[in-house]
Design an enzyme around this catalytic site. Sequence first.
Site, PDB file in Angstrom:
ATOM      1  N   LYS A  39       0.841  -1.202   0.000  1.00 12.25           N
ATOM      2  CA  LYS A  39       0.000   0.000   0.000  1.00 12.25           C
ATOM      3  C   LYS A  39       0.876   1.251   0.000  1.00 12.25           C
ATOM      4  O   LYS A  39       2.111   1.170   0.154  1.00 12.25           O
ATOM      5  CB  LYS A  39      -0.931  -0.011   1.215  1.00 12.25           C
ATOM      6  CG  LYS A  39      -0.217  -0.003   2.554  1.00 12.25           C
ATOM      7  CD  LYS A  39      -1.201  -0.044   3.711  1.00 12.25           C
ATOM      8  CE  LYS A  39      -0.454  -0.021   5.044  1.00 12.25           C
ATOM      9  NZ  LYS A  39      -1.368   0.060   6.196  1.00 12.25           N
ATOM     10  N   TYR A 244      15.068  30.583   6.963  1.00 19.26           N
ATOM     11  CA  TYR A 244      13.856  31.216   7.452  1.00 19.26           C
ATOM     12  C   TYR A 244      13.896  31.415   8.962  1.00 19.26           C
ATOM     13  O   TYR A 244      14.392  30.567   9.714  1.00 19.26           O
ATOM     14  CB  TYR A 244      12.634  30.369   7.108  1.00 19.26           C
ATOM     15  CG  TYR A 244      12.189  30.519   5.670  1.00 19.26           C
ATOM     16  CD1 TYR A 244      11.783  31.752   5.162  1.00 19.26           C
ATOM     17  CD2 TYR A 244      12.164  29.416   4.821  1.00 19.26           C
ATOM     18  CE1 TYR A 244      11.369  31.884   3.836  1.00 19.26           C
ATOM     19  CE2 TYR A 244      11.750  29.530   3.507  1.00 19.26           C
ATOM     20  CZ  TYR A 244      11.351  30.770   3.012  1.00 19.26           C
ATOM     21  OH  TYR A 244      10.942  30.892   1.716  1.00 19.26           O
TER      22      TYR A 244
END
Length: 345
Positions: A39, A244
Amino acid sequence: MFHPDPMGTGTLHIDLTALVDNWRALDRQSATDTGAVVKADGYGLGAGRVSKALAEAGVRTFFVATAEEATALRASLGPDPVIYVFSGHMDGETQTLSDLGAVPLLNSPEQVARHQSQLPDHPFGLQLDTGMNRLGIEASDWSPAMSQDATLVMSHLACADEPDHPANAAQLKAFLDMTAGILAPRSLAATGGILLGPEYHFDMTRPGVGLYGGLPFAGAKPVVGLDLPVIQTRTVDPGEAVGYAQSYVADSKRVIATVSGGYADGLIRAMSSTATLYAGETPCPLVGRVSMDLITVDVTHLDDVPTHLSILGPQQSVDQLADAAGTIGYEILTSLGHRYTRSYA
């Protein structure tokens, strides 16, 4: 300094031979059939390539999360392998399940009724809730008669990565109680359950994360490597900030490498100022914040700045990187972005 490189994105190295070896090692742990969970696009590594390698190694039963995943998997594998769908028979999926020959693992009385009315001659499995309270038929709604004609009856362990957790024995007892006397094949163990021992193995095991090199399968061979290109380096003086929010401030003159890769590529922001990259065997700390496309790495101690730094490989597993970010290896694997060049071996 600018570092010219023909590739602007990282290279994700996927060792299919190691993946198959991990499946074989887990298969040897039990005397039962062994499937494979592919999956989430094969835990982020490409379900098509992963499942083909496993099928060539002898895997005949695969598990996916949704009918959409089953559609892609059937296109890769052809008509023969069995594909189970954990989400069961959802409203609107009848034709898809029929066309694919995919087997829904029915999770509720409503799904059982839907399947019986809309696909009465189509194979089905059943998922039981034995204490995880996530998916599955609860004991109060369960009747062993539901398992008549089922190709598999399964449940899922909540704490199998902790061998001594009391929930394991409690769920085993609940599964045994709910399935007493049924004739359908049973499955309880994923990777962690396989390692708990034979009483958890029943008729089918379904390893997932262990195939891809993750814990709790400590003996797994590493499957994934990730090399990230260095785009640019610069010298940062004491007191200057990087990235940042200027969250990293140099306390001495440092050489900082700007590296291609960020949270858009699965390098989650929790890695900010905590993760480590490697130049060969030499660790290089990530400094400052992870941004969307870039990270910054302190390479002051290197004699020469390489064209690439590694964040996954022999020096650092997915679980070690996950520990640095305060998460689990599953999240690291399934977050790996699609901008990487993928190299299969």
